[in-house]
Design a protein around this motif. Structure first.
Motif, short mmCIF file in Angstrom:
data_model
loop_
_atom_site.label_atom_id
_atom_site.label_comp_id
_atom_site.label_asym_id
_atom_site.label_seq_id
_atom_site.Cartn_x
_atom_site.Cartn_y
_atom_site.Cartn_z
N UNK A 199 -15.79 20.71 -25.14
CA UNK A 199 -15.28 21.14 -26.45
C UNK A 199 -15.60 22.58 -26.82
N UNK A 200 -15.85 23.45 -25.87
CA UNK A 200 -16.16 24.83 -26.23
C UNK A 200 -14.93 25.71 -26.17
N UNK A 201 -14.81 26.60 -27.13
CA UNK A 201 -13.76 27.62 -27.11
C UNK A 201 -12.36 27.14 -27.38
N UNK A 202 -12.21 25.98 -27.97
CA UNK A 202 -10.87 25.43 -28.20
C UNK A 202 -10.55 25.44 -29.69
N UNK A 203 -9.32 25.75 -30.01
CA UNK A 203 -8.88 25.80 -31.40
C UNK A 203 -8.17 27.11 -31.66
N UNK A 204 -7.62 27.25 -32.85
CA UNK A 204 -6.87 28.45 -33.19
C UNK A 204 -7.76 29.68 -33.06
N UNK A 205 -7.34 30.63 -32.23
CA UNK A 205 -8.11 31.85 -32.04
C UNK A 205 -9.32 31.71 -31.14
N UNK A 206 -9.53 30.51 -30.58
CA UNK A 206 -10.68 30.29 -29.71
C UNK A 206 -10.51 30.94 -28.35
N UNK A 207 -11.58 30.90 -27.58
CA UNK A 207 -11.60 31.53 -26.26
C UNK A 207 -10.48 31.02 -25.36
N UNK A 208 -10.17 29.72 -25.47
CA UNK A 208 -9.18 29.12 -24.59
C UNK A 208 -7.82 28.90 -25.26
N UNK A 209 -7.64 29.50 -26.45
CA UNK A 209 -6.35 29.37 -27.13
C UNK A 209 -5.31 30.19 -26.38
N UNK A 210 -4.28 29.51 -25.85
CA UNK A 210 -3.22 30.19 -25.10
C UNK A 210 -2.03 30.53 -25.99
N UNK A 211 -2.13 30.22 -27.27
CA UNK A 211 -1.07 30.50 -28.23
C UNK A 211 0.26 29.89 -27.78
N UNK A 212 0.16 28.66 -27.30
CA UNK A 212 1.35 27.95 -26.84
C UNK A 212 2.05 27.26 -28.00
N UNK A 213 3.36 27.13 -27.92
CA UNK A 213 4.06 26.35 -28.96
C UNK A 213 3.62 24.90 -28.90
N UNK A 214 3.55 24.26 -30.03
CA UNK A 214 3.16 22.86 -30.17
C UNK A 214 1.67 22.61 -29.95
N UNK A 215 0.86 23.67 -29.90
CA UNK A 215 -0.59 23.44 -29.91
C UNK A 215 -0.94 22.67 -31.18
#
Length: 223
Positions: A199-215
């Protein structure tokens, strides 16, 4: 597989019974022997009963493999555990991908019997009232696809999967609204319960946010 072995045996029984009749259609007095209708019919009936679940299992694996291949961008294989395989599987995970010594993943994954059972239930449903188990099963397919795509780190694979769950659901036949709802359900109900390493780095603007549609955080907020 037990059913496959039983199918072979039953077809052999039907074949042997028919062959023996062909070779010995007449007895020593020249009288015509009756065809072993009951034996052959029972054997073939049981063979069909074994063949149907085998066919459904194979059909499910092909469908899941096609969807996973679309996520990975290469042909992959998804194998669903059979009930007999669960007895020799010591792990508690719902899916896994093997890696070689250099860190390259195999383009194949094994999904636990429970995960495939819940996937099958979801596929056969109206997809509007998915249980959490069904939602998790769809996510497991996405998560293991991310491993097959080369993501070894669990938090990266998990976050990549979270952002693609809606895509997986649509590839499996859900409408856009149903897929978005499923992805949101995983994000809000299942993801927060995952171990810290997932659960690290996930979410809006997080390290692993790929800015994909439908996130899921772009279609309803955070967990």
């Amino acid at each position: 597989m037990v059913l496959a072995s039983a199918l072979v045996v039953l077809l052999a029984v039907a074949g042997v019974a028919s062959s023996r009749w062909v070779l010995r259609r007449y007895d020593a007095l020249g009288r015509r022997r009756p065809f072993p209708t009951i034996t052959v019919a029972v054997a073939l009936g049981l063979a069909v009963a074994c063949a149907v679940p085998l066919w459904l299992h194979d059909r499910l694996e092909h469908r899941l493999s096609a969807v996973a291949g679309g996520l990975v961008g290469a042909p992959v294989t998804v194998h669903c555990q059979t009930p007999s395989e669960t007895f020799v599987h010591a792990g508690g995970e719902l899916g896994y991908v093997r890696w070689d010594a250099t860190g390259v993943p195999e383009h194949s994954t094994v999904l636990a019997y429970d995960a495939c059972r819940d996937l099958r239930r979801w596929l056969g449903s109206d997809k509007r009232r998915a249980s959490l188990d069904e939602v998790v099963a769809v996510h497991v397919l996405t998560h293991e696809s991310m491993h097959m795509a080369g993501l070894l780190d669990e938090s990266r694979a998990e976050c990549a999967a979270v952002q693609r769950d809606a895509r997986t659901a649509m590839a499996l036949g859900a409408t856009r609204d149903e897929a978005v709802a499923l992805a949101r359900q995983y994000w809000t109900q299942a993801y927060p319960r995952m171990p810290d390493g997932y659960r690290s780095g996930c979410g809006a603007g997080g390290e692993h946010d790929e800015h994909l549609p439908l996130a899921p955080w772009d279609v309803g907020g955070g967990p």
